[in-house]
Write an enzyme that holds these catalytic residues in place. Structure first.
Site, mmCIF file in Angstrom:
data_model
loop_
_atom_site.group_PDB
_atom_site.id
_atom_site.type_symbol
_atom_site.label_atom_id
_atom_site.label_comp_id
_atom_site.label_asym_id
_atom_site.label_seq_id
_atom_site.Cartn_x
_atom_site.Cartn_y
_atom_site.Cartn_z
ATOM 1 C CB SER A 178 -0.903 -0.024 1.228
ATOM 2 O OG SER A 178 -1.887 0.979 1.090
ATOM 3 C CD GLU A 179 -1.056 3.935 -3.196
ATOM 4 O OE1 GLU A 179 -1.127 2.698 -3.017
ATOM 5 O OE2 GLU A 179 -1.884 4.582 -3.870
ATOM 6 C CG ASN A 180 -0.729 3.966 3.269
ATOM 7 O OD1 ASN A 180 -0.784 3.021 2.477
ATOM 8 N ND2 ASN A 180 -1.220 3.897 4.481
#
Lengths: 232, 227, 232, 227
Positions: free
Chosen positions: A55-57
């Site tokens: 997840s890019e966060n």
């Protein structure tokens, strides 16, 4: 015999599109799931495969939704949904997360789309509607960074227009990146041979599919019926 | 199936490396040097290597052994000559080894640029010096910079402390140095780890190199500063 | 009266130069110490100041040398000497270490020199002698990255030639970066006013110092004697 | 004397911020948002701010409160519109707020470039799209890139888990997100920390943001995902 129309056809639900896509994700792959249908894929990953969701966060190794009462507001995915972390997962800074993405370290990114062109151009971030302020998020980074881009989308807009088009009319996210499209009617591959239909829902004919698709379609020699179970 | 990056032999750890490969080798002096993997690469036999490392080896072990055996065509480093760099000095003075000298921070920054998919970076380091000769120079907002290209490895060899079957790594104190960036900057990353632990035993907050950047892990119990 | 020569003068030892420099490092500063005399400064930091030493291999908060028997080969400084870590120190990757350096986060870097010019040009990495393969290390990054560059050096070469020169003859490390020079004879400041002598060892006259210095010297109005204790 | 970056009041935490400042604000959605510091900045009174943040706030708290009070001239972000971004939408549609939209990874990468002293970077993201209009384009080794400039803050506000008097920080799970890069990329970095610990109580191996990047720490006991 009357000409077939789409009204005669049972389309896949959004969950079924996610289910179908999930079954093409290979064992050991590192995968980023975009907002919407892509994120739903996490519920349908085959249990005999170990797939690592990014997840890019800043989360590598996203697990299933937390049981009620065990939600942690510090643990969210890029859609800001509450998640869990798998054993073996890790937290990374945003810079390191996009190093994974842009540096070609992800095997696959699943994205949504407003339009996909036959050349694999992707438009998924803005319709230039002045009433809707644009938002790009990580779409452009993912589109150029992941080893493979697959799109999950309804085959048509709400107005019945094709989303798979000859050339995109909306502003591009990236050019020539989409390799596969999973819709509620078909699975299609984009490549040097043009747009090849790998699977169609039961009863659908190529002619009917062609009528709601911009580019010219070719049926794969080994095409199959696209059958998905009821999934909750 | 389960992801299992742990390999059982040194041979498996460096299998498939071809002649002419660019090999990133971690370590600062002896701290963090993947000595055992260097010897595995020696046994494996690849030739004509381009090695990227901060130093050019000491004594006749590890990287120095690879160089001594004539396997290294070119070394890209910041500080080749230091106490005990006898093999390097012999080869360099005999004109048997090419040297590309890179300012130390730019060495890791160029690898990071490769890891992060950048096309190039404008660096303030070395502007107007001998090491910037032939490099494009440009003024940006009143300051001068030189264009530096990404530095990517076919193979990275790193020395880790803990590792698990997903390839998550931690490092030991200052032995961390080039490990994290090299692991990110190569097509194939191999870690020699002092301790292999079960999945989930490394706190997710303290993983330094997430497994996505690691392809193979081999257990090498003692390192003791590379010796 | 005979003309003064340097033979009449007691120079500082290398340790005394380090001692003198250390006393100008301010409380709370983040400081990188180069190889040689600069590294020796760590032994003489005033005890009433908290100064954080950075070592470019990836250590922030370098402590004193380890007691015998407690050396750890994983814990070294950039000179590859065995060190300790202070409470509050941390280990960082090489990239993060040079982010500190190049990004202007260090208050001071202390470096050695072959030559320093009156414009503050620094030459400290190669003499272009083909018998000595060059090594640059972190010198170029430090020279352009730290907020202040001070040089510690013998005032003259072994041959008695000035190391503080009008223009460097050796290849540059960086141009116009050196602000202060600490030698075994004097403390000198480089700035818009030219080269100003802040301190000289006892008995030394400006004329004698000038004779072993390339650029023209000016004595600061408030110049002082450079007196250092015996330091071990 | 001892280094002590811990300040006792919210007022002291944001003292001295001038009108027109560029403020980096950590957080991804609510996770890692320094809500209390945003309110302190509101009380402090600085106007005409340029805010860099991934999102444009939700509800009327924190960043949204700053915007609602008319303190923000321009927002640089990747994804302004999300559930509850009511203040942003009102201001944007009323043409009372400038928006600079940046691809998410380039947002952090541009801040990292500032932190690392780079003059500019060549990015593969957005090439040929509306977001690259007006940007220099260049082909390097057969691939097209756009030139991206560093993004530096006058002030960074980050939300940390543990902190000590030297300013060493850890973060809580995915609340880490933009904290580390923003802390590195501003002239003055202020952290609100859930727990203040004694010097040496944070294991030196698990410090995420070393104190060199932090100027002030203020204790804000609960965060609970920014709420």
């Amino acid at each position: 015999m009357a000409v077939q129309t789409l009204d005669d056809i049972t389309r896949l639900t959004r969950r079924q599109v996610a289910w179908r896509t999930a079954h093409d994700i290979e064992d050991g792959w590192y995968v980023n799931l975009g907002i919407g249908m892509p994120t739903m894929c996490s519920n349908y990953l085959p249990e005999d495969r170990e797939i690592v969701l990014q997840s890019e966060n800043g989360v590598l190794g996203v697990g299933p939704n937390p049981p009620e009462g065990e939600e942690d507001p510090d643990l969210v995915n890029a859609s800001k949904q509450l998640i869990t972390l798998l054993k073996g997962g890790s937290y990374v800074s945003h810079v390191d997360s996009f190093t994974m993405i842009r540096g070609g370290h992800l095997d696959l990114a699943l994205l949504g789309a407003f339009e996909v062109s036959e050349a694999g151009d992707l438009a998924n971030w803005t319709t230039n509607d002045p009433k809707f302020p644009p938002g790009v998020g990580g779409a452009m980074d993912l589109a150029v960074g992941a080893k493979r881009i697959w799109v999950l989308t309804e085959h048509c807009t709400r107005q019945g227009e094709p989303k798979l088009v000859k050339a995109c009319t909306y502003p591009l996210t990236a050019a020539g990146v989409v390799k596969r499209v999973y819709t509620d009617l078909a699975v299609l591959e984009l490549g040097d041979d043009g747009v090849v239909v790998l699977e169609m829902v039961p009863g659908l004919t190529l002619e009917t599919l062609q009528a709601v698709t911009g580019p010219e379609l070719r049926l794969a020699d080994d095409w199959r019926e696209l059958v998905a179970p009821e999934v909750g | 199936m389960a992801i299992n990056k742990i390999v059982e032999t040194m041979e498996a750890a460096v299998a498939g490396i071809g002649d002419g490969a660019t090999v990133l080798i971690s370590g600062f002096g002896n701290a963090g040097s993947p000595t055992a993997l260097c010897h595995a690469l020696l046994d494996q036999g690849a030739r004509d290597l381009v090695v990227v490392a901060n130093n050019a080896g000491t004594g006749r072990e590890g990287l120095a052994a690879l160089m001594d055996a004539g396997r290294v065509r070119r070394i890209v480093c910041s500080y080749p000559r230091s106490g005990g760099s006898v093999v390097f000095e012999e080869l360099y003075l005999a004109d048997k080894l090419e040297l590309e000298l890179v300012p130390q921070g730019i060495l890791s920054e160029r690898m990071r640029a490769a890891a992060a998919g950048l096309g190039a970076i404008y660096s303030p380091v070395g502007v107007g010096t001998q090491l910037a000769e032939g490099k494009e120079e440009r003024e940006i907002d009143g300051k001068r910079y030189v264009l530096e290209k990404p530095l990517k490895g076919d193979l990275a060899l790193v020395e880790a402390n803990l590792a698990d079957r997903w390839g998550n790594l931690t490092y030991a104190k200052s032995a961390r140095n080039f490990g994290p960036v090299m692991a990110m900057a190569a097509d194939v990353t191999v870690a020699q780890a002092r301790t292999i632990v079960g999945l989930g035993e490394i706190d997710p907050e303290i993983v330094v190199t997430p497994g996505i950047f690691v392809d193979r892990v081999v257990h090498v119990p003692t390192n003791a500063g590379g010796a």
